[in-house]
Motif scaffolding. Structure first.
Motif, PDB file in Angstrom:
ATOM      1  N   ARG A  21      -4.913 -20.708   2.650  1.00 41.15           N
ATOM      2  CA  ARG A  21      -5.956 -20.304   3.604  1.00 41.15           C
ATOM      3  C   ARG A  21      -5.586 -20.703   5.028  1.00 41.15           C
ATOM      4  NH1 ARG A  21      -8.924 -22.825   0.245  1.00 41.15           N
ATOM      5  NH2 ARG A  21     -10.220 -21.908  -1.270  1.00 41.15           N
ATOM      6  N   ALA A  24      -3.058 -18.283   6.433  1.00 44.62           N
ATOM      7  CA  ALA A  24      -3.701 -17.024   6.809  1.00 44.62           C
ATOM      8  C   ALA A  24      -4.512 -17.180   8.092  1.00 44.62           C
ATOM      9  CB  ALA A  24      -4.598 -16.533   5.675  1.00 44.62           C
ATOM     10  N   ARG A  25      -5.224 -18.279   8.211  1.00 41.32           N
ATOM     11  CA  ARG A  25      -6.077 -18.511   9.377  1.00 41.32           C
ATOM     12  C   ARG A  25      -5.255 -18.734  10.651  1.00 41.32           C
ATOM     13  NH1 ARG A  25      -8.917 -22.365   7.275  1.00 41.32           N
ATOM     14  NH2 ARG A  25      -7.574 -24.032   7.999  1.00 41.32           N
ATOM     15  N   GLN A  27      -1.981 -18.082  11.056  1.00 39.75           N
ATOM     16  CA  GLN A  27      -0.882 -17.114  11.182  1.00 39.75           C
ATOM     17  C   GLN A  27       0.433 -17.810  11.541  1.00 39.75           C
ATOM     18  OE1 GLN A  27      -0.838 -13.519  10.657  1.00 39.75           O
ATOM     19  NE2 GLN A  27      -2.502 -14.353   9.455  1.00 39.75           N
ATOM     20  N   SER A  45       1.004 -12.670   6.245  1.00 44.13           N
ATOM     21  CA  SER A  45       1.304 -11.244   6.186  1.00 44.13           C
ATOM     22  C   SER A  45       0.347 -10.504   7.110  1.00 44.13           C
ATOM     23  CB  SER A  45       1.132 -10.748   4.754  1.00 44.13           C
ATOM     24  OG  SER A  45       1.284  -9.353   4.707  1.00 44.13           O
ATOM     25  N   SER A  46       0.867  -9.497   7.778  1.00 43.54           N
ATOM     26  CA  SER A  46      -0.008  -8.696   8.629  1.00 43.54           C
ATOM     27  C   SER A  46      -0.725  -7.667   7.769  1.00 43.54           C
ATOM     28  CB  SER A  46       0.810  -7.999   9.713  1.00 43.54           C
ATOM     29  OG  SER A  46       1.748  -7.144   9.121  1.00 43.54           O
ATOM     30  N   ASP A  47      -1.833  -7.172   8.279  1.00 42.29           N
ATOM     31  CA  ASP A  47      -2.577  -6.160   7.541  1.00 42.29           C
ATOM     32  C   ASP A  47      -1.763  -4.880   7.469  1.00 42.29           C
ATOM     33  OD1 ASP A  47      -4.685  -7.863   7.190  1.00 42.29           O
ATOM     34  OD2 ASP A  47      -5.763  -7.157   8.961  1.00 42.29           O
ATOM     35  N   LEU A  48      -1.795  -4.263   6.326  1.00 42.55           N
ATOM     36  CA  LEU A  48      -1.074  -3.010   6.142  1.00 42.55           C
ATOM     37  C   LEU A  48      -1.939  -1.845   6.605  1.00 42.55           C
ATOM     38  CD1 LEU A  48       0.418  -3.587   2.597  1.00 42.55           C
ATOM     39  CD2 LEU A  48       1.561  -3.814   4.788  1.00 42.55           C
ATOM     40  N   ARG A  49      -1.318  -0.906   7.270  1.00 42.57           N
ATOM     41  CA  ARG A  49      -2.039   0.303   7.670  1.00 42.57           C
ATOM     42  C   ARG A  49      -2.186   1.198   6.456  1.00 42.57           C
ATOM     43  NH1 ARG A  49       2.184   1.168  12.158  1.00 42.57           N
ATOM     44  NH2 ARG A  49       3.007   2.211  10.372  1.00 42.57           N
ATOM     45  N   PRO A  50      -3.251   2.001   6.419  1.00 45.02           N
ATOM     46  CA  PRO A  50      -3.396   2.911   5.282  1.00 45.02           C
ATOM     47  C   PRO A  50      -2.298   3.969   5.290  1.00 45.02           C
ATOM     48  CG  PRO A  50      -5.162   3.221   6.893  1.00 45.02           C
ATOM     49  CD  PRO A  50      -4.344   2.063   7.351  1.00 45.02           C
TER      50      PRO A  50
END
Length: 69
Positions: A21, A24-25, A27, A45-50
């Motif tokens: 955690r 993630a918090r 980075q 990890s960065s957020d994945l684009r759809p």
């Protein structure tokens, strides 16, 4: 990527879920040093684009044609 090291024997009171955690918090990567001197690097990890939606169509019977070969 900046990171810090955690020696597992020093962090016995900290749950591994809390370490994840924190990664993630903040980075920031964390290198966990195990008792035997082995290390594990936990990276955020960065957020994945759809995925894009593509136009087109799948031909009728495509699956049967593949398996006939």
């Amino acid at each position: 990527m900046p990171h810090r090291s955690i020696i597992l024997t020093e962090e016995q009171d900290t749950d591994i879920a809390e370490i994840v955690r924190r990664v993630a918090r903040e980075q920031k990567a964390v290198r966990v040093v195990l008792n035997a001197g082995e290390t594990v690097l936990i990276l955020p990890s960065s957020d994945l684009r759809p995925l894009p939606e593509l136009e087109g169509a799948v031909p009728e019977g495509w699956k049967d044609a593949v398996y006939r070969q």
